[in-house]
Design a protein around this motif. Structure first.
Motif, PDB file in Angstrom:
ATOM      1  N   SER A  25     -79.572  46.267  84.703  1.00  0.00           N
ATOM      2  CA  SER A  25     -78.192  45.777  84.770  1.00  0.00           C
ATOM      3  C   SER A  25     -77.276  46.775  84.056  1.00  0.00           C
ATOM      4  CB  SER A  25     -78.067  44.400  84.108  1.00  0.00           C
ATOM      5  OG  SER A  25     -78.270  44.486  82.718  1.00  0.00           O
ATOM      6  N   ARG A  26     -76.067  46.918  84.576  1.00  0.00           N
ATOM      7  CA  ARG A  26     -75.090  47.792  83.897  1.00  0.00           C
ATOM      8  C   ARG A  26     -74.242  46.909  82.990  1.00  0.00           C
ATOM      9  NH1 ARG A  26     -73.424  53.232  86.460  1.00  0.00           N
ATOM     10  NH2 ARG A  26     -73.023  54.346  84.516  1.00  0.00           N
ATOM     11  N   THR A  27     -74.777  46.635  81.841  1.00  0.00           N
ATOM     12  CA  THR A  27     -74.149  45.742  80.869  1.00  0.00           C
ATOM     13  C   THR A  27     -74.491  46.245  79.468  1.00  0.00           C
ATOM     14  OG1 THR A  27     -76.120  44.353  81.045  1.00  0.00           O
ATOM     15  CG2 THR A  27     -74.179  43.612  82.249  1.00  0.00           C
ATOM     16  N   GLY A  28     -73.943  45.587  78.472  1.00  0.00           N
ATOM     17  CA  GLY A  28     -74.263  45.925  77.086  1.00  0.00           C
ATOM     18  C   GLY A  28     -73.324  45.236  76.130  1.00  0.00           C
ATOM     19  N   TYR A  29     -73.556  45.486  74.851  1.00  0.00           N
ATOM     20  CA  TYR A  29     -72.873  44.720  73.801  1.00  0.00           C
ATOM     21  C   TYR A  29     -72.283  45.666  72.756  1.00  0.00           C
ATOM     22  CZ  TYR A  29     -72.562  40.472  70.799  1.00  0.00           C
ATOM     23  OH  TYR A  29     -72.139  39.402  70.041  1.00  0.00           O
TER      24      TYR A  29
ATOM     25  N   GLN B 213     -74.396  40.380  91.383  1.00  0.00           N
ATOM     26  CA  GLN B 213     -73.271  40.448  90.447  1.00  0.00           C
ATOM     27  C   GLN B 213     -73.558  39.592  89.210  1.00  0.00           C
ATOM     28  OE1 GLN B 213     -69.475  39.233  92.097  1.00  0.00           O
ATOM     29  NE2 GLN B 213     -68.327  40.310  90.508  1.00  0.00           N
ATOM     30  N   ILE B 214     -72.971  39.989  88.091  1.00  0.00           N
ATOM     31  CA  ILE B 214     -73.142  39.281  86.812  1.00  0.00           C
ATOM     32  C   ILE B 214     -71.794  38.738  86.364  1.00  0.00           C
ATOM     33  CG2 ILE B 214     -73.878  39.500  84.398  1.00  0.00           C
ATOM     34  CD1 ILE B 214     -75.346  42.112  85.306  1.00  0.00           C
ATOM     35  N   TYR B 215     -71.777  37.499  85.899  1.00  0.00           N
ATOM     36  CA  TYR B 215     -70.585  36.927  85.266  1.00  0.00           C
ATOM     37  C   TYR B 215     -70.910  36.567  83.812  1.00  0.00           C
ATOM     38  CZ  TYR B 215     -67.518  36.049  89.355  1.00  0.00           C
ATOM     39  OH  TYR B 215     -66.674  36.165  90.443  1.00  0.00           O
ATOM     40  N   TYR B 216     -69.960  36.857  82.941  1.00  0.00           N
ATOM     41  CA  TYR B 216     -69.992  36.335  81.582  1.00  0.00           C
ATOM     42  C   TYR B 216     -69.322  34.967  81.611  1.00  0.00           C
ATOM     43  CZ  TYR B 216     -68.543  35.689  76.687  1.00  0.00           C
ATOM     44  OH  TYR B 216     -68.320  35.174  75.424  1.00  0.00           O
ATOM     45  N   THR B 217     -69.946  33.961  81.000  1.00  0.00           N
ATOM     46  CA  THR B 217     -69.390  32.612  81.036  1.00  0.00           C
ATOM     47  C   THR B 217     -69.877  31.794  79.843  1.00  0.00           C
ATOM     48  OG1 THR B 217     -69.063  30.654  82.440  1.00  0.00           O
ATOM     49  CG2 THR B 217     -71.215  31.736  82.579  1.00  0.00           C
ATOM     50  N   HIS B 218     -69.594  30.485  79.862  1.00  0.00           N
ATOM     51  CA  HIS B 218     -69.931  29.614  78.722  1.00  0.00           C
ATOM     52  C   HIS B 218     -70.542  28.295  79.186  1.00  0.00           C
ATOM     53  CE1 HIS B 218     -66.579  32.201  77.431  1.00  0.00           C
ATOM     54  NE2 HIS B 218     -67.205  32.218  76.284  1.00  0.00           N
ATOM     55  N   LEU B 219     -71.484  27.801  78.399  1.00  0.00           N
ATOM     56  CA  LEU B 219     -71.902  26.406  78.458  1.00  0.00           C
ATOM     57  C   LEU B 219     -71.062  25.674  77.426  1.00  0.00           C
ATOM     58  CD1 LEU B 219     -75.802  26.873  78.278  1.00  0.00           C
ATOM     59  CD2 LEU B 219     -74.492  26.290  80.325  1.00  0.00           C
ATOM     60  N   LEU B 220     -70.452  24.557  77.807  1.00  0.00           N
ATOM     61  CA  LEU B 220     -69.554  23.844  76.909  1.00  0.00           C
ATOM     62  C   LEU B 220     -70.003  22.406  76.668  1.00  0.00           C
ATOM     63  CD1 LEU B 220     -66.076  24.911  78.370  1.00  0.00           C
ATOM     64  CD2 LEU B 220     -67.334  25.983  76.492  1.00  0.00           C
ATOM     65  N   TYR B 221     -69.653  21.901  75.486  1.00  0.00           N
ATOM     66  CA  TYR B 221     -69.768  20.463  75.213  1.00  0.00           C
ATOM     67  C   TYR B 221     -68.571  19.768  75.858  1.00  0.00           C
ATOM     68  CZ  TYR B 221     -73.253  21.707  71.668  1.00  0.00           C
ATOM     69  OH  TYR B 221     -74.362  22.187  71.032  1.00  0.00           O
ATOM     70  N   PRO B 222     -68.641  18.454  76.064  1.00  0.00           N
ATOM     71  CA  PRO B 222     -67.489  17.744  76.643  1.00  0.00           C
ATOM     72  C   PRO B 222     -66.181  17.994  75.888  1.00  0.00           C
ATOM     73  CG  PRO B 222     -69.415  16.313  76.665  1.00  0.00           C
ATOM     74  CD  PRO B 222     -69.819  17.552  75.909  1.00  0.00           C
ATOM     75  N   SER B 223     -66.268  18.249  74.578  1.00  0.00           N
ATOM     76  CA  SER B 223     -65.076  18.501  73.757  1.00  0.00           C
ATOM     77  C   SER B 223     -64.412  19.840  74.063  1.00  0.00           C
ATOM     78  CB  SER B 223     -65.478  18.515  72.278  1.00  0.00           C
ATOM     79  OG  SER B 223     -66.342  19.629  72.030  1.00  0.00           O
TER      80      SER B 223
ATOM     81  N   LEU C 230     -74.253  52.086  90.672  1.00  0.00           N
ATOM     82  CA  LEU C 230     -74.374  50.741  90.084  1.00  0.00           C
ATOM     83  C   LEU C 230     -73.102  50.422  89.309  1.00  0.00           C
ATOM     84  CD1 LEU C 230     -76.075  48.208  89.496  1.00  0.00           C
ATOM     85  CD2 LEU C 230     -77.062  49.415  87.532  1.00  0.00           C
ATOM     86  N   LYS C 231     -72.348  49.435  89.802  1.00  0.00           N
ATOM     87  CA  LYS C 231     -71.077  49.074  89.154  1.00  0.00           C
ATOM     88  C   LYS C 231     -71.320  48.290  87.868  1.00  0.00           C
ATOM     89  CE  LYS C 231     -68.633  48.453  93.548  1.00  0.00           C
ATOM     90  NZ  LYS C 231     -68.079  47.387  94.392  1.00  0.00           N
ATOM     91  N   TYR C 232     -70.292  48.283  87.014  1.00  0.00           N
ATOM     92  CA  TYR C 232     -70.309  47.500  85.780  1.00  0.00           C
ATOM     93  C   TYR C 232     -70.478  46.008  86.128  1.00  0.00           C
ATOM     94  CZ  TYR C 232     -68.951  46.518  80.901  1.00  0.00           C
ATOM     95  OH  TYR C 232     -68.927  46.133  79.578  1.00  0.00           O
ATOM     96  N   TYR C 233     -71.357  45.345  85.430  1.00  0.00           N
ATOM     97  CA  TYR C 233     -71.682  43.924  85.628  1.00  0.00           C
ATOM     98  C   TYR C 233     -72.316  43.649  87.000  1.00  0.00           C
ATOM     99  CZ  TYR C 233     -70.302  42.037  81.159  1.00  0.00           C
ATOM    100  OH  TYR C 233     -70.274  41.728  79.830  1.00  0.00           O
ATOM    101  N   TYR C 234     -73.199  44.555  87.397  1.00  0.00           N
ATOM    102  CA  TYR C 234     -74.064  44.369  88.556  1.00  0.00           C
ATOM    103  C   TYR C 234     -75.492  44.765  88.174  1.00  0.00           C
ATOM    104  CZ  TYR C 234     -70.443  43.423  92.038  1.00  0.00           C
ATOM    105  OH  TYR C 234     -69.435  42.840  92.761  1.00  0.00           O
ATOM    106  N   VAL C 235     -76.463  44.324  88.983  1.00  0.00           N
ATOM    107  CA  VAL C 235     -77.858  44.670  88.726  1.00  0.00           C
ATOM    108  C   VAL C 235     -78.489  45.348  89.939  1.00  0.00           C
ATOM    109  CG1 VAL C 235     -78.188  42.665  87.208  1.00  0.00           C
ATOM    110  CG2 VAL C 235     -78.913  42.501  89.594  1.00  0.00           C
ATOM    111  N   ILE C 236     -79.532  46.124  89.661  1.00  0.00           N
ATOM    112  CA  ILE C 236     -80.506  46.512  90.684  1.00  0.00           C
ATOM    113  C   ILE C 236     -81.716  45.628  90.402  1.00  0.00           C
ATOM    114  CG2 ILE C 236     -81.912  48.360  91.665  1.00  0.00           C
ATOM    115  CD1 ILE C 236     -79.913  50.357  90.394  1.00  0.00           C
ATOM    116  N   PRO C 237     -81.938  44.596  91.231  1.00  0.00           N
ATOM    117  CA  PRO C 237     -82.949  43.596  90.872  1.00  0.00           C
ATOM    118  C   PRO C 237     -84.376  44.126  90.873  1.00  0.00           C
ATOM    119  CG  PRO C 237     -82.033  43.126  93.037  1.00  0.00           C
ATOM    120  CD  PRO C 237     -81.227  44.249  92.469  1.00  0.00           C
ATOM    121  N   LYS C 238     -84.648  45.103  91.751  1.00  0.00           N
ATOM    122  CA  LYS C 238     -85.997  45.679  91.808  1.00  0.00           C
ATOM    123  C   LYS C 238     -85.863  47.190  91.801  1.00  0.00           C
ATOM    124  CE  LYS C 238     -88.262  41.776  94.003  1.00  0.00           C
ATOM    125  NZ  LYS C 238     -88.890  41.238  95.211  1.00  0.00           N
TER     126      LYS C 238
END
Length: 371
Positions: free
Chosen positions: A192-196, A86-96, A173-181
């Motif tokens: 991966s079933r993803t895109g921009y 499974q794939i998650y969209y997320t963020h790296l954040l500064y302490p602020s 293949l569901k949205y936001y999942y991968v077939i790794p091999k």
């Protein structure tokens, strides 16, 4: 002599030249801003299928005993609920609470994660992760960007195109999942079933040495569906219509996911992640700005950083703006105070010294039709 010899090249660079791309310097990378033309390419992805070189994106692996605990500390979303592949969209954040970067995290297995990060931030992101991993001695962060080629196949005929080249059943293949091999055109890849773009589609990760042949195989498979190579210009107009943020415009070190209306991707009840206290502080104080959609009423195209006015006074700024090929309107995303963010609110955008009327509209501007 190659006029782009001082720029970094992706493994697909020969395809930019072969298919007549208008190659530009994109953050130090030689990439095509367009092939057949931005409007034509935009419509191709909305109506047919398009192939993008996205190998400038950064990739990294996070592995070892404690990898989950490390990532739980680093990203703003709770990864403990993820399933394998499974794939998650997320963020790296500064302490602020401001954003280091937004990224995709794929769980390949226990203590085995795969990250896709923004090209412009790759070096910074890897350094940020490596700067914190010393507190987790069993964990290894490895930058694999140079060992990875990546294409995106996007549009209503993306599945039909790719299915011609693989024995994997893409309909499962569901949205936001991968077939790794998987195998595509005989090459070992991850799909991966993803895109921009706001369309259905896939991203295919390959070995750099397989890149050119893989590209050509996909182009041939998509001939019956009107496939075309797609450049950076249409990539931006497509993601913008779909309301997808771009680091450096909608997100930056001073702006948190709360202001960007991405709270659904935050796990504020998860203790201990970097930036949590900063987010809670912003929430308690009340946000000074929020991201909105704008549709121009007067004729004029809003652009990045143009002032947004209310009753003649500047109250905000445009993050992204352009003509929308799908809607046939001039639109923008912008930051304004929360009190001015309701749909229907009348504002102005200063375009070349003229205050032009615009109205607040809901985002995303475009949602793909359901099958």
């Amino acid at each position: 002599m190659d006029e782009h010899e001082n720029l970094q090249k992706t493994p697909f660079y020969p395809m930019h030249l072969k298919y007549g791309g208008k190659v530009v310097d994109f953050g130090g990378w030689a990439l095509s801003v367009q092939f057949s033309g931005i409007l034509d390419e935009h419509r191709t992805v909305r109506e047919r299928v398009g192939l993008f070189d996205v190998s400038h994106m950064g990739e990294a692996t996070v592995k070892g005993e404690g990898a989950l605990q490390f990532l739980q500390r680093m990203v703003s979303r709770d990864l403990s609920t993820m399933k394998d592949n499974q794939i998650y969209y997320t963020h790296l954040l500064y302490p602020s609470g401001g954003v280091v970067d937004d990224l995709m995290v794929t769980k390949l297995g226990e203590n085995d994660y795969y990250l896709v990060i923004n090209a412009s931030n790759a070096e910074k992101d890897i350094a940020w992760l490596e700067g914190h991993v010393k507190d987790f001695p069993g964990v290894e962060v490895k930058d694999i960007s140079a060992e990875t080629g990546e294409v995106a196949l996007q549009g209503p005929y993306a599945e039909a195109t790719l299915q011609k080249l693989t024995g994997s059943d893409l309909s499962k293949l569901k949205y936001y999942y991968v077939i790794p091999k998987a195998k595509v055109a005989g090459f070992e890849v991850m799909i991966s079933r993803t895109g921009y773009t706001g369309e259905d589609g896939f991203e295919v990760f390959c070995k750099p040495g397989d890149a050119v042949e893989l590209w050509e195989a996909i182009m041939e498979a998509g001939e019956d569906f009107g496939i075309k190579p797609i450049g950076l210009g249409a990539r931006d107009s497509l993601r913008f219509e779909a309301g997808m943020p771009l680091y450096g415009q909608e997100l930056d070190a001073d702006t948190s996911p709360l202001e960007a209306r991405l709270a659904r991707f935050l796990s504020l009840d998860k203790p201990g992640f970097i930036g949590r206290e900063g987010l809670l502080e912003r929430q308690d104080k009340g946000l000074s700005k929020v991201l909105i959609g704008l549709e121009m009423v007067d004729r004029g195209i809003p652009r990045h950083n143009y002032p947004v006015l209310y009753q003649g006074r500047q109250v905000g700024y445009v993050t992204t703006g352009s003509y929308s090929p799908t809607l046939g309107k001039n639109i923008a995303m912008a930051y304004v105070p929360p009190a001015l963010s309701a749909a229907g609110t009348e504002l102005q955008v200063e375009v070349r010294g003229r205050a032009l009327t615009a109205k607040v509209v809901r985002t995303p501007f475009y949602r793909r039709p359901r099958k």
